[in-house]
Design an enzyme around this catalytic site. Structure first.
Site, mmCIF file in Angstrom:
data_model
loop_
_atom_site.group_PDB
_atom_site.id
_atom_site.type_symbol
_atom_site.label_atom_id
_atom_site.label_comp_id
_atom_site.label_asym_id
_atom_site.label_seq_id
_atom_site.Cartn_x
_atom_site.Cartn_y
_atom_site.Cartn_z
ATOM 1 N N GLY A 189 0.816 -1.217 0.000
ATOM 2 C CA GLY A 189 0.000 0.000 0.000
ATOM 3 C C GLY A 189 0.839 1.251 0.000
ATOM 4 N N THR A 246 -1.689 -4.328 -5.955
ATOM 5 C CA THR A 246 -1.692 -5.602 -6.678
ATOM 6 C C THR A 246 -2.166 -6.742 -5.786
ATOM 7 O OG1 THR A 246 0.086 -4.843 -8.105
ATOM 8 C CG2 THR A 246 -0.244 -7.223 -7.980
ATOM 9 N N GLU A 299 13.553 -3.948 -4.802
ATOM 10 C CA GLU A 299 12.630 -4.241 -5.889
ATOM 11 C C GLU A 299 13.335 -4.114 -7.233
ATOM 12 O OE1 GLU A 299 9.273 -1.617 -5.988
ATOM 13 O OE2 GLU A 299 8.199 -2.807 -7.466
ATOM 14 N N ASN A 303 9.984 4.173 -16.290
ATOM 15 C CA ASN A 303 11.247 4.272 -17.018
ATOM 16 C C ASN A 303 11.730 5.724 -17.128
ATOM 17 O OD1 ASN A 303 10.936 1.550 -17.170
ATOM 18 N ND2 ASN A 303 11.523 1.409 -19.335
ATOM 19 N N GLU A 304 10.779 6.669 -17.107
ATOM 20 C CA GLU A 304 11.198 8.077 -17.093
ATOM 21 C C GLU A 304 11.916 8.378 -15.777
ATOM 22 O OE1 GLU A 304 8.187 7.081 -18.113
ATOM 23 O OE2 GLU A 304 8.369 7.593 -20.239
HETATM 24 C C1 LIG Z 1 -0.219 -2.989 -12.880
HETATM 25 C C2 LIG Z 1 0.280 -2.124 -11.791
HETATM 26 C C3 LIG Z 1 0.507 -2.667 -10.532
HETATM 27 C C4 LIG Z 1 0.918 -1.848 -9.484
HETATM 28 N N1 LIG Z 1 1.044 -2.386 -8.237
HETATM 29 C C5 LIG Z 1 1.279 -1.570 -7.179
HETATM 30 C C6 LIG Z 1 1.220 -2.065 -5.841
HETATM 31 O O1 LIG Z 1 1.001 -3.242 -5.610
HETATM 32 N N2 LIG Z 1 1.405 -1.196 -4.828
HETATM 33 C C7 LIG Z 1 1.668 0.120 -5.032
HETATM 34 O O2 LIG Z 1 1.836 0.854 -4.064
HETATM 35 N N3 LIG Z 1 1.729 0.644 -6.292
HETATM 36 C C8 LIG Z 1 1.527 -0.172 -7.368
HETATM 37 N N4 LIG Z 1 1.551 0.341 -8.655
HETATM 38 C C9 LIG Z 1 1.699 1.787 -8.839
HETATM 39 C C10 LIG Z 1 2.932 2.227 -9.580
HETATM 40 O O3 LIG Z 1 4.010 2.214 -8.747
HETATM 41 C C11 LIG Z 1 2.627 3.623 -10.161
HETATM 42 O O4 LIG Z 1 1.755 3.432 -11.238
HETATM 43 C C12 LIG Z 1 3.851 4.341 -10.634
HETATM 44 O O5 LIG Z 1 4.568 4.792 -9.530
HETATM 45 C C13 LIG Z 1 3.517 5.534 -11.530
HETATM 46 O O6 LIG Z 1 2.602 6.394 -10.917
HETATM 47 P P1 LIG Z 1 1.294 6.886 -11.673
HETATM 48 O O7 LIG Z 1 0.625 5.721 -12.241
HETATM 49 O O8 LIG Z 1 0.529 7.729 -10.726
HETATM 50 O O9 LIG Z 1 1.825 7.772 -12.856
HETATM 51 P P2 LIG Z 1 2.384 9.262 -12.768
HETATM 52 O O10 LIG Z 1 3.383 9.361 -11.708
HETATM 53 O O11 LIG Z 1 1.258 10.207 -12.766
HETATM 54 O O12 LIG Z 1 3.155 9.362 -14.144
HETATM 55 C C14 LIG Z 1 2.535 9.650 -15.390
HETATM 56 C C15 LIG Z 1 3.626 9.803 -16.430
HETATM 57 O O13 LIG Z 1 4.466 10.900 -16.079
HETATM 58 C C16 LIG Z 1 5.817 10.487 -16.034
HETATM 59 N N5 LIG Z 1 6.537 11.254 -15.021
HETATM 60 C C17 LIG Z 1 6.196 11.450 -13.732
HETATM 61 N N6 LIG Z 1 7.115 12.177 -13.118
HETATM 62 C C18 LIG Z 1 8.080 12.461 -14.023
HETATM 63 C C19 LIG Z 1 9.304 13.197 -13.995
HETATM 64 N N7 LIG Z 1 9.734 13.774 -12.885
HETATM 65 N N8 LIG Z 1 10.043 13.279 -15.127
HETATM 66 C C20 LIG Z 1 9.615 12.693 -16.277
HETATM 67 N N9 LIG Z 1 8.461 11.998 -16.354
HETATM 68 C C21 LIG Z 1 7.704 11.891 -15.246
HETATM 69 C C22 LIG Z 1 5.748 9.030 -15.693
HETATM 70 O O14 LIG Z 1 6.917 8.342 -16.066
HETATM 71 C C23 LIG Z 1 4.552 8.596 -16.500
HETATM 72 O O15 LIG Z 1 4.924 8.383 -17.819
HETATM 73 C C24 LIG Z 1 1.154 -0.472 -9.710
HETATM 74 C C25 LIG Z 1 0.953 0.066 -10.998
HETATM 75 C C26 LIG Z 1 0.518 -0.737 -12.020
HETATM 76 C C27 LIG Z 1 0.294 -0.121 -13.375
#
Ligand SMILES: Cc1cc2nc3c(=O)[nH]c(=O)nc-3n(C[C@H](O)[C@H](O)[C@H](O)COP(=O)(O)OP(=O)(O)OC[C@H]3O[C@@H](n4cnc5c(N)ncnc54)[C@H](O)[C@@H]3O)c2cc1C
Lengths: 402, 385
Positions: A127, A161, A245, A388-389
């Site tokens: 979480g 997840t 991780e 990856n960003e």
């Molecule tokens: C299938 C799946 C399983 C997951 N499981 C878990 C889980 O079990 N527990 C948990 O806690 N989390 C989980 N996650 C969450 C995951 O860690 C987040 O999705 C991730 O950290 C990205 O956050 P966001 O989705 O809010 O995207 P955002 O942070 O909003 O990013 C959107 C876009 O902006 C880009 N971006 C953001 N900041 C920057 C920057 N500074 N410079 C350049 N580009 C940037 C990102 O790379 C992305 O392309 C899961 C996600 C997925 C998709």
């Protein structure tokens, strides 16, 4: 310099290979090989077998069941696990909360939680992320307020997840909103999913599967004894966890196995008077990804070799492993999609129990139904675990010195 | 050179955009349509008919709309933007064009009004398990009898074949499996034809399809579309129109997905700023925009060339367009999902649905490798100086 395994390493590899092939039921491994998700029961079965043989929590401290292995042995173990399509020990238990408890937890916490986590007597989920806190994890808003010998938690987690299977969740919650730096007011707390006030709502992913959830906390009371480490120092646990991780994320073994399967399947797909494998353009694309993968494998071995010199500190270059590893995984799903051609189109409900041999599929090849879902689903691998960003930002700052 | 639409074309665009835009402006409506018995909105299908869309390819003399490839492009773009589910492509772009180009006068007299009012729905039962994308690879047999034919074979992933009332079926009356010569097209009624069976299934992009099995299906001579043994001519003409139409659908879907992504970049905040303020994401958005505009140019090129007289030139142009579209789809689609983060891979958000439809458009009527081979065989694109 010698890029070959030593005789001891070869022996160790054979030992691991034999273990996975002989002890983990073929039925479970075959599902993985066919591109199907392991079921909850498969994951539990596989991990318990590994645990019985002392091979579930090899990365933990020895006194809690870990192995005093060299980095090479760890690498070989993971490689053999993946290339034999064995479901990995539940990462939330084994790669995340276990090491955190072992490092930061009290003796009582270790004694209670670690053996249960090793055997999946408790299924854990992570979480961390929130709707407003993804890449910017430190902006999380979930609150934990001290009330006598309890914390009262309010807020929302998302992307959790397999929370639908979980008995416990480890959360990052804000215990001091006034802290000077955002990272300084956060705590790492263990929460029983059966506590009143927790609601789990499924999120369906693009492939139709149910793998992530939203988890809502509404006045959830947690004993203070479930705090790990010091109050307001949860960020240390989070950083420690995320570094662990990242190191397993290259998935070289898995990609190797998937490429082998792709090559085998390509020889069976008709195209003109021959097969898709007879097409040079397809083979070149497969060769190209094999080269990428070989380079990644050696890069990973170099990172591992370096780890010893760094005294176990994570190498920022390991971000390369995440970037290339995830891109290669995605590339393989693209090639599988191309291979299936028109037969990637039929949709087959992945939530159904998988039929034996999957022969009752409506149309086309019996393996093709997982190809598009896996292409869609694997877009996630460049998003989670630090997108990856974000990994590129890390390299830019920590390695290139910008 | 003129890239402007005529007044009539603008009028068509306005009304189609309005109709489809309103019908599919949120995912809830799409899910509801998907849950209808045929997997699309019956009500909307009727409205397509009322607007005249279902007679689009038929000439005005025949009571049709008299639309050409530009009008097709206009409608298909709207369908792409809206992620519409109705079988316009299967029934009109494929079905109606086969009727227009291949049906006898008597057949047309019967069918054109019923296609136009939406009651007769067509699908193209052509792909076979071994054929991959080769449009001339047909193993299904049509054996001559005294007064007709007996068909034997299996057809795969017939898009909207489940709700079609009539199928255009390809079968071999002569030649070997991969010969151009010897293919014949038949119009087969799905409800009253003994020996024809269908298995329906949903597709990855939320539409429907069927596998079709022909077990000793007896057809009269009058079921033949076009000339016996010369079905490949018809198939080639219609597939050129169809591929151009799919290019337009893809451009519609890509432009909507690009808009969604721009919106998201300008509203989603992380680290105290909108993520669109990160230059690396701006550049990716710019590359998406470039991919979209390159695709649009080739969409126009395909529309212009889909009816070209010279088959070699036509094939080269259509293949080149499809390759560009496929390339743009891959980059733009993947980038859109990536920049949406987790939201991008959920069913609850629109971007994932565009991504899925676009992915399926990439392989529809030929993937990149296939068209690269065709383009190569056609001698490339540039004429000698
Ligand atoms: C299938 C799946 C399983 C997951 N499981 C878990 C889980 O079990 N527990 C948990 O806690 N989390 C989980 N996650 C969450 C995951 O860690 C987040 O999705 C991730 O950290 C990205 O956050 P966001 O989705 O809010 O995207 P955002 O942070 O909003 O990013 C959107 C876009 O902006 C880009 N971006 C953001 N900041 C920057 C920057 N500074 N410079 C350049 N580009 C940037 C990102 O790379 C992305 O392309 C899961 C996600 C997925 C998709």
């Amino acid at each position: 310099m010698d890029l070959r395994y030593t005789p001891e390493e070869v022996a160790f590899r054979d030992e691991m290979k034999t273990f996975f092939r002989e002890k983990i039921p073929a039925e479970i491994r075959n599902k993985g090989a066919a591109g199907h998700h392991a079921t909850k029961q498969d994951m539990i079965t596989a991990q318990r077998i590994m645990n019985q043989h002392g091979l579930a929590v090899t990365n933990w401290p020895v006194e809690w069941g870990g192995k005093d292995w060299t980095p090479m042995q760890r690498y070989i173990y993971t490689e053999e696990l993946m290339s034999n399509h064995v479901p990995a020990p539940l990462p939330f238990n084994v790669a995340m909360v276990g090491p955190v408890i072992a490092f930061f937890g009290t003796e009582e916490q270790k004694k209670h939680f670690l053996p249960r986590a090793a055997n999946i007597d408790d299924w854990w989920c992570q979480g961390f992320s929130e709707p407003g806190a993804g890449s910017d994890l430190a902006s999380l808003k979930t609150r934990a307020v001290r009330d006598g010998d309890h914390y009262v938690i309010n807020g929302q987690k998302t992307w959790t997840t397999l929370a639908q299977y979980a008995d416990w969740i480890f959360v990052l919650a804000r215990t001091n909103p006034e802290a000077r730096k955002r990272q300084e007011g956060i705590s790492f707390i263990l929460v029983d999913m059966k506590t009143p006030g927790i609601t789990v709502r499924p999120i369906q992913l693009v492939d139709g599967g149910h793998e992530v959830n939203e988890v809502f906390f509404d006045d959830v009371r947690v004993p203070v004894g479930h705090l790990v480490g010091e109050e307001n120092r949860g960020w240390d646990c989070a950083k420690f966890l995320l570094a662990n991780e990242r190191s397993g994320i290259a998935r070289v073994g898995l990609s190797k196995a998937n490429i082998r399967r792709l090559r085998d399947l390509a020889r069976t797909v008709p195209s003109g008077d021959a097969t898709v494998w007879d097409s040079e353009s397809f083979r070149y694309k497969v060769n190209e990804v094999e080269i990428d993968l070989k380079a990644l494998e050696i890069t990973q071995l170099r990172v591992i070799a370096n780890e010893r010199k760094r005294g176990g500190l994570p190498d920022p270059a390991s971000s390369i492993l995440k970037i290339k590893g995830s891109e290669i995984q995605q590339r393989i799903t693209e090639l599988a999609l191309e291979l299936a051609g028109p037969f990637a189109l039929p949709y087959h409900d992945m939530e159904d129990e998988i039929p034996d041999g999957a022969n009752d599929l409506p149309d086309g090849f019996d393996w093709a139904d997982t190809v598009a879902p896996s292409y869609f689903n694997n877009r996630k691998v460049t998003i989670y675990g630090g997108s990856n960003e974000i990994q590129r930002n890390i390299i830019a700052k920590m390695v290139l010195g910008f | 050179m003129d890239f402007e639409f005529s007044d009539d074309q603008r009028l068509l665009k306005d009304s189609v955009d309005k109709l489809i835009g309103a019908a599919y402006d949120d995912l809830g409506k799409r899910n509801k349509a998907q849950a209808e018995p045929h997997g699309y909105s019956e009500e909307l299908w009727t409205k397509y008919a009322e607007l005249g869309l279902l007679s689009l390819p038929f000439s005005e003399e025949e009571g049709g709309f008299g639309g050409g490839t530009v009008e097709t492009m206009i409608v298909m773009e709207a369908i792409g933007r809206g992620l519409a589910l109705e079988p316009f492509f299967a029934s009109i772009i494929l079905g109606a064009n086969f009727i227009r180009l291949g049906a006898s006068a008597a057949m047309r007299q019967d069918l054109v009004p019923l296609i136009a009012d939406g009651s007769q729905r067509l699908a193209f039962a052509h792909t076979e398990r071994q054929a991959r994308y080769d449009l001339h690879d047909v193993a299904t047999q049509a054996r001559r009898t005294g007064n007709g034919f007996i068909l034997e074979g299996d057809k795969s992933v017939v898009v909207h074949g489940d709700s079609a009332t009539k199928l255009v079926v390809s079968a071999r009356t002569g030649g070997n499996r991969r010969d151009r010569h010897g293919i014949t097209l038949f119009l087969v009624d799905t409800e009253s034809t003994p020996g024809l069976s269908r298995r329906a299934f949903p597709t990855q992009d939320g539409q429907r399809a069927a596998s079709v099995s022909l077990g000793s299906v007896e057809l009269p001579e009058s079921a033949v579309l076009g000339e016996v043994d010369h079905g490949a001519d018809l198939i080639d003409s219609v597939s050129a129109l169809a591929t151009a139409a799919l290019c337009a659908e893809a451009v519609g879907a890509m432009s909507a997905l690009h808009d969604l992504t721009l919106d998201y970049l300008k509203t989603r905040k992380q680290f105290g700023v909108t993520i669109g303020s990160f230059q690396v994401l701006q550049h990716r958005a710019v590359d998406m925009f470039t991919a979209l505009e390159q695709a649009r140019s080739m969409e126009y090129f395909a529309a212009m060339m889909a009816t070209a007289e010279n088959p070699r030139e036509r094939q080269a142009a259509i293949s080149a367009a499809k390759i560009q579209i496929n390339k743009s789809i891959r980059f733009l689609g993947q980038s859109a999902i990536q920049m949406h983060g987790g939201i991008g891979v959920t069913m609850e958000y629109r971007s994932g649905h565009y991504f899925k439809r676009l992915t399926m458009l990439e392989s529809a009527f030929g993937d990149t490798d296939h068209h690269m081979r065709l383009l190569d065989k056609a001698g490339g694109l540039l004429e000698a100086a």
